[in-house]
Design a protein around this motif. Structure first.
Motif, short mmCIF file in Angstrom:
data_model
loop_
_atom_site.label_atom_id
_atom_site.label_comp_id
_atom_site.label_asym_id
_atom_site.label_seq_id
_atom_site.Cartn_x
_atom_site.Cartn_y
_atom_site.Cartn_z
N SER A 1 6.16 -16.75 -41.01
CA SER A 1 5.82 -15.52 -41.34
C SER A 1 5.43 -16.14 -43.15
O SER A 1 5.05 -17.59 -43.77
N VAL A 2 4.94 -15.39 -43.97
CA VAL A 2 4.17 -14.74 -45.58
C VAL A 2 4.06 -13.92 -46.09
O VAL A 2 5.31 -12.84 -45.89
N HIS A 3 4.96 -14.42 -47.02
CA HIS A 3 5.54 -13.67 -47.82
C HIS A 3 5.77 -13.77 -49.33
O HIS A 3 4.33 -13.99 -50.03
N LEU A 4 5.32 -12.03 -49.95
CA LEU A 4 5.01 -12.33 -51.23
C LEU A 4 6.09 -11.19 -51.83
O LEU A 4 6.32 -10.75 -51.75
N TRP A 5 6.04 -12.18 -52.79
CA TRP A 5 6.90 -11.80 -54.19
C TRP A 5 6.64 -11.57 -55.62
O TRP A 5 5.75 -12.13 -55.94
#
Length: 386
Positions: A318-322
């Motif tokens: 998965s790729v997460h953007l915070w």
């Protein structure tokens, strides 16, 4: 008498011609001198301008006049070296291996993992982390031909040099987050998962809508707007622009606290510092560290993140953007747009937070859990409306 008069007229005419020739010669000589002076002045001005805009030579660590190498380094294929520091479980015993990519005007020593990641979580999940100095920073050799692609390949070489295996996780903060986009484009086959935390945005990515981009750009202080314009349109002037005294320079480079949000200032007040490793960060020269970083980060990229395909179509990563909704470095409106166009991005927007999001108590643990095992506290993060 007539003959004498004719002779006098001839002499008078000859004298007049001689006088005219002398005047012409003098005028021609004066004109030649003036042209020479103007030419010399013009050449001198060009030479002065050229010298003014040229950055001083870098001072690579380990070279005469350079700082001493104090950290372990790996040697890359092109002969350059990357310095690194390791945290957590020994790499040959770890279950999860993470490469941390630091931000602008920062270094491997600024990694928040050592102080903000729970030791209990590290032990429980068997986490290994390596932080490295990006080219030109700290003790990593400069790369004057650097590009988004080259830094992605450097990271791949770092992983191979340390024997991290076929896949590894990425945690990119700020400009390090922007570089994480490059890794997702150039080495997606090596990535097990990625967290982009307050990732910098290149305002010249071609798929960003003009109206939103202009609005976001206008929210920056004028000095920072001009610094980015120079980096993009006239990269050969970046050194001069950020060292001249006539106009305000980048607030980020100057360390002006006006760039921080309310929460950022509270965090800095608690920590008691803004940039404790500044001398180390810039020890090889501001051009090969800060200015080259600006040139690469805000150049015309070969790809646009919005064109990227899901690197995990089988849901094996998965790729997460915070991003904090009060981030004064990175406009949250553009992050929302990017997340809306990439349905596979897991977007987390933290209310009341600024750019120093990972330094909020407990936040680094949340980001790591979300990245490695998919855990998240939905009461403190929200998915973007897409």
């Amino acid at each position: 008498m007539a003959g004498e008069e004719t002779e006098r007229e001839k002499k008078s005419a000859a004298s007049a011609r001689t006088h005219t020739r002398n005047n012409n010669t003098q005028q021609s000589s004066s004109s030649g001198y003036l042209k020479t002076i103007l030419l010399v002045t013009f050449v001198g001005a060009l030479a002065w301008i050229y010298q003014t805009i040229q950055p001083p030579p870098a001072k690579p660590v380990g070279s005469p006049g350079g700082a001493t190498v104090t950290s372990p380094r790996i040697k890359l294929r092109d002969g350059r070296h990357l310095a690194y520091i390791e945290f957590g479980i020994p790499r040959d015993e770890a279950k999860f291996k993470i490469i941390y990519i630091h931000g602008f005007d920062s270094c491997m020593r600024d990694s928040h993992f050592a102080s903000f990641l729970s030791p209990a979580l590290v032990e429980e999940m068997r986490i290994y982390i390596v932080s490295f100095d990006r080219p030109g920073y700290g003790e990593s050799d400069p790369n004057l031909n650097g590009s988004p692609r080259s830094i992605a390949l450097d990271i791949e070489e770092l992983a191979d040099g340390l024997g991290l295996g076929p896949k590894f996780y990425l945690f990119g903060l700020s400009m390090g987050g922007e570089i994480t986009w490059a890794c997702l484009n150039y080495i997606p086959h090596r990535i097990a998962g990625a967290a982009l935390v307050a990732p910098a945005i290149n305002y010249w990515w071609r798929n960003l809508p003009g109206d939103i981009t202009r609005e976001a750009f206008s929210l920056m202080h004028p000095a920072d707007q001009w610094s980015l314009r120079v980096a993009h349109y006239a990269p050969w002037l970046t050194y001069w622009w950020n060292t001249q005294k006539w106009f305000p320079v980048s607030n980020v480079i100057a360390g002006n606290p006006i760039i921080f949000s309310r929460q950022d200032m509270e965090i800095l007040s608690k920590l008691g510092f803004i940039n404790p490793n500044r001398a180390y960060v810039r020890q090889q020269g501001e051009y090969v560290s800060l200015h080259r970083d600006l040139n690469v980060g805000f150049s015309s990229w070969e790809f646009d993140p919005i064109d990227l395909q899901d690197p995990f179509p089988n849901n094996n990563g998965s790729v997460h953007l915070w991003n904090g909704d009060e981030d004064k470095f990175v406009p949250v409106k553009l992050q929302r747009y990017i997340a809306s166009k990439l349905s596979w991005i897991r977007y987390h927007e933290i209310s009341g937070s600024g750019h120093l999001l990972p330094f909020v108590e407990g936040m680094t643990d949340k980001i790591i859990k979300s990245l490695l095992v998919g855990e998240e506290n939905v009461s403190e993060s929200r998915e973007a409306s897409v």
